[in-house]
Design a protein around this motif. Structure first.
Motif, PDB file in Angstrom:
ATOM      1  N   PHE A  29      60.796 -11.904  -7.581  1.00 38.33           N
ATOM      2  CA  PHE A  29      60.849 -11.228  -8.871  1.00 38.33           C
ATOM      3  C   PHE A  29      59.473 -10.776  -9.339  1.00 38.33           C
ATOM      4  CE2 PHE A  29      59.984 -15.601  -9.892  1.00 38.33           C
ATOM      5  CZ  PHE A  29      59.073 -15.523 -10.944  1.00 38.33           C
ATOM      6  N   THR A  30      59.489  -9.783 -10.211  1.00 38.65           N
ATOM      7  CA  THR A  30      58.307  -9.346 -10.942  1.00 38.65           C
ATOM      8  C   THR A  30      58.723  -9.109 -12.386  1.00 38.65           C
ATOM      9  OG1 THR A  30      58.692  -7.018 -10.418  1.00 38.65           O
ATOM     10  CG2 THR A  30      57.204  -8.230  -8.967  1.00 38.65           C
ATOM     11  N   THR A  31      57.777  -9.269 -13.276  1.00 35.55           N
ATOM     12  CA  THR A  31      58.001  -8.947 -14.684  1.00 35.55           C
ATOM     13  C   THR A  31      56.987  -7.881 -15.080  1.00 35.55           C
ATOM     14  OG1 THR A  31      56.549 -10.717 -15.480  1.00 35.55           O
ATOM     15  CG2 THR A  31      58.881 -11.252 -15.231  1.00 35.55           C
ATOM     16  N   GLU A  32      57.374  -7.049 -15.984  1.00 38.75           N
ATOM     17  CA  GLU A  32      56.511  -5.961 -16.461  1.00 38.75           C
ATOM     18  C   GLU A  32      56.537  -5.937 -17.980  1.00 38.75           C
ATOM     19  OE1 GLU A  32      57.201  -2.179 -14.509  1.00 38.75           O
ATOM     20  OE2 GLU A  32      58.109  -3.227 -12.825  1.00 38.75           O
ATOM     21  N   PRO A  33      55.554  -5.364 -18.625  1.00 39.36           N
ATOM     22  CA  PRO A  33      54.477  -4.542 -18.098  1.00 39.36           C
ATOM     23  C   PRO A  33      53.351  -5.377 -17.471  1.00 39.36           C
ATOM     24  CG  PRO A  33      54.275  -4.682 -20.472  1.00 39.36           C
ATOM     25  CD  PRO A  33      55.536  -5.410 -20.090  1.00 39.36           C
ATOM     26  N   LEU A  54      53.088 -15.549 -17.886  1.00 39.96           N
ATOM     27  CA  LEU A  54      52.801 -16.981 -18.009  1.00 39.96           C
ATOM     28  C   LEU A  54      54.082 -17.783 -18.183  1.00 39.96           C
ATOM     29  CD1 LEU A  54      49.657 -16.788 -20.317  1.00 39.96           C
ATOM     30  CD2 LEU A  54      49.739 -17.056 -17.813  1.00 39.96           C
ATOM     31  N   VAL A  55      55.012 -17.240 -18.955  1.00 35.16           N
ATOM     32  CA  VAL A  55      56.303 -17.901 -19.139  1.00 35.16           C
ATOM     33  C   VAL A  55      57.052 -17.957 -17.809  1.00 35.16           C
ATOM     34  CG1 VAL A  55      58.584 -17.628 -20.205  1.00 35.16           C
ATOM     35  CG2 VAL A  55      56.522 -17.393 -21.597  1.00 35.16           C
ATOM     36  N   ALA A  56      57.042 -16.864 -17.065  1.00 32.96           N
ATOM     37  CA  ALA A  56      57.710 -16.842 -15.761  1.00 32.96           C
ATOM     38  C   ALA A  56      57.125 -17.908 -14.848  1.00 32.96           C
ATOM     39  CB  ALA A  56      57.582 -15.460 -15.122  1.00 32.96           C
ATOM     40  N   ILE A  95      59.440 -21.069 -13.402  1.00 31.91           N
ATOM     41  CA  ILE A  95      59.630 -21.280 -11.961  1.00 31.91           C
ATOM     42  C   ILE A  95      58.912 -22.549 -11.500  1.00 31.91           C
ATOM     43  CG2 ILE A  95      59.099 -20.312  -9.673  1.00 31.91           C
ATOM     44  CD1 ILE A  95      61.536 -19.072 -11.138  1.00 31.91           C
ATOM     45  N   GLY A  96      57.734 -22.793 -12.050  1.00 30.76           N
ATOM     46  CA  GLY A  96      56.984 -23.974 -11.660  1.00 30.76           C
ATOM     47  C   GLY A  96      57.636 -25.281 -12.062  1.00 30.76           C
ATOM     48  N   SER A  97      58.401 -25.266 -13.143  1.00 32.74           N
ATOM     49  CA  SER A  97      59.037 -26.492 -13.623  1.00 32.74           C
ATOM     50  C   SER A  97      60.478 -26.653 -13.124  1.00 32.74           C
ATOM     51  CB  SER A  97      59.012 -26.537 -15.150  1.00 32.74           C
ATOM     52  OG  SER A  97      59.802 -25.496 -15.689  1.00 32.74           O
ATOM     53  N   ALA A  98      60.995 -25.642 -12.427  1.00 29.32           N
ATOM     54  CA  ALA A  98      62.363 -25.715 -11.905  1.00 29.32           C
ATOM     55  C   ALA A  98      62.409 -26.624 -10.681  1.00 29.32           C
ATOM     56  CB  ALA A  98      62.859 -24.314 -11.544  1.00 29.32           C
ATOM     57  N   ASP A  99      63.586 -27.090 -10.366  1.00 27.98           N
ATOM     58  CA  ASP A  99      63.793 -27.978  -9.221  1.00 27.98           C
ATOM     59  C   ASP A  99      63.949 -27.150  -7.947  1.00 27.98           C
ATOM     60  OD1 ASP A  99      64.285 -30.220  -7.673  1.00 27.98           O
ATOM     61  OD2 ASP A  99      66.391 -30.348  -8.253  1.00 27.98           O
ATOM     62  N   LEU A 100      62.856 -26.490  -7.547  1.00 31.39           N
ATOM     63  CA  LEU A 100      62.860 -25.605  -6.388  1.00 31.39           C
ATOM     64  C   LEU A 100      61.962 -26.176  -5.299  1.00 31.39           C
ATOM     65  CD1 LEU A 100      62.585 -22.282  -8.371  1.00 31.39           C
ATOM     66  CD2 LEU A 100      64.642 -23.286  -7.376  1.00 31.39           C
ATOM     67  N   ASP A 101      62.236 -25.785  -4.047  1.00 27.22           N
ATOM     68  CA  ASP A 101      61.502 -26.324  -2.909  1.00 27.22           C
ATOM     69  C   ASP A 101      60.204 -25.591  -2.628  1.00 27.22           C
ATOM     70  OD1 ASP A 101      63.680 -28.015  -2.593  1.00 27.22           O
ATOM     71  OD2 ASP A 101      64.643 -26.687  -1.156  1.00 27.22           O
ATOM     72  N   ALA A 102      60.225 -24.297  -2.684  1.00 24.82           N
ATOM     73  CA  ALA A 102      59.059 -23.501  -2.330  1.00 24.82           C
ATOM     74  C   ALA A 102      58.840 -22.455  -3.411  1.00 24.82           C
ATOM     75  CB  ALA A 102      59.267 -22.829  -0.978  1.00 24.82           C
ATOM     76  N   LEU A 106      65.124 -15.006 -16.858  1.00 30.23           N
ATOM     77  CA  LEU A 106      65.526 -13.785 -17.554  1.00 30.23           C
ATOM     78  C   LEU A 106      65.463 -13.954 -19.065  1.00 30.23           C
ATOM     79  CD1 LEU A 106      68.557 -12.731 -15.335  1.00 30.23           C
ATOM     80  CD2 LEU A 106      66.291 -11.655 -15.406  1.00 30.23           C
ATOM     81  N   ARG A 107      66.048 -15.005 -19.563  1.00 27.78           N
ATOM     82  CA  ARG A 107      66.091 -15.225 -21.015  1.00 27.78           C
ATOM     83  C   ARG A 107      64.695 -15.407 -21.610  1.00 27.78           C
ATOM     84  NH1 ARG A 107      71.351 -16.373 -22.625  1.00 27.78           N
ATOM     85  NH2 ARG A 107      72.759 -16.770 -20.887  1.00 27.78           N
ATOM     86  N   LYS A 108      63.898 -16.251 -20.984  1.00 21.65           N
ATOM     87  CA  LYS A 108      62.599 -16.599 -21.569  1.00 21.65           C
ATOM     88  C   LYS A 108      61.558 -15.498 -21.409  1.00 21.65           C
ATOM     89  CE  LYS A 108      63.372 -21.527 -21.433  1.00 21.65           C
ATOM     90  NZ  LYS A 108      62.922 -22.835 -20.980  1.00 21.65           N
ATOM     91  N   THR A 109      61.555 -14.783 -20.288  1.00 24.49           N
ATOM     92  CA  THR A 109      60.563 -13.714 -20.144  1.00 24.49           C
ATOM     93  C   THR A 109      60.890 -12.521 -21.036  1.00 24.49           C
ATOM     94  OG1 THR A 109      61.663 -12.839 -18.158  1.00 24.49           O
ATOM     95  CG2 THR A 109      59.811 -14.367 -17.822  1.00 24.49           C
ATOM     96  N   LEU A 110      62.160 -12.236 -21.239  1.00 22.63           N
ATOM     97  CA  LEU A 110      62.516 -11.173 -22.187  1.00 22.63           C
ATOM     98  C   LEU A 110      62.092 -11.556 -23.598  1.00 22.63           C
ATOM     99  CD1 LEU A 110      66.006 -10.169 -20.790  1.00 22.63           C
ATOM    100  CD2 LEU A 110      63.934  -8.754 -20.795  1.00 22.63           C
ATOM    101  N   GLN A 111      62.314 -12.803 -23.965  1.00 24.12           N
ATOM    102  CA  GLN A 111      61.883 -13.271 -25.288  1.00 24.12           C
ATOM    103  C   GLN A 111      60.367 -13.215 -25.436  1.00 24.12           C
ATOM    104  OE1 GLN A 111      63.594 -17.191 -25.465  1.00 24.12           O
ATOM    105  NE2 GLN A 111      65.591 -16.438 -26.137  1.00 24.12           N
ATOM    106  N   ALA A 112      59.642 -13.342 -24.314  1.00 24.52           N
ATOM    107  CA  ALA A 112      58.177 -13.349 -24.348  1.00 24.52           C
ATOM    108  C   ALA A 112      57.581 -11.946 -24.210  1.00 24.52           C
ATOM    109  CB  ALA A 112      57.630 -14.260 -23.252  1.00 24.52           C
ATOM    110  N   GLY A 113      58.430 -10.914 -24.184  1.00 26.04           N
ATOM    111  CA  GLY A 113      57.912  -9.553 -24.204  1.00 26.04           C
ATOM    112  C   GLY A 113      58.055  -8.742 -22.936  1.00 26.04           C
ATOM    113  N   ALA A 114      58.698  -9.268 -21.904  1.00 30.59           N
ATOM    114  CA  ALA A 114      58.916  -8.460 -20.705  1.00 30.59           C
ATOM    115  C   ALA A 114      59.822  -7.283 -21.056  1.00 30.59           C
ATOM    116  CB  ALA A 114      59.555  -9.294 -19.599  1.00 30.59           C
TER     117      ALA A 114
END
Length: 82
Positions: free
Chosen positions: A7-11, A22-24, A28-35, A60-68
């Motif tokens: 994924f990418t966020t803009e602008p 930063l929100v993205a 992602i950093g705090s999610a229960d992901l492997d890589a 999606l929800r948090k980055t849109l709220q943060a201005g993406a």
């Protein structure tokens, strides 16, 4: 099932990371992901399907709220997993 999300966020802002980027990174950093690989022009993460889908929803929800104003993402099945 295992998934990979890219994924990418803009602008973009090359001088300073915008709030949505930063929100993205936090989501992602705090999610229960492997890589997780977070970079200036694209980000990837892998994990169990339920963890990736939960992270994508929050992303999606948090980055849109943060201005993406645009979020591009791709989700791929990369294998079976527990």
């Amino acid at each position: 099932m295992r998934l990979r999300v890219e994924f990418t966020t803009e602008p973009f802002d090359l001088d300073e990371a915008p709030a949505h980027a930063l929100v993205a990174r936090d989501v992602i950093g705090s999610a229960d992901l492997d890589a997780v690989d977070v970079g200036p022009f694209g980000n990837t993460a892998e994990g169990r399907a339920d963890a990736v889908l939960t992270a994508v929803d929050a992303l999606l929800r948090k980055t849109l709220q943060a201005g993406a104003t645009r979020i591009s993402l791709q989700v791929n099945v990369i294998g079976e997993g527990k």
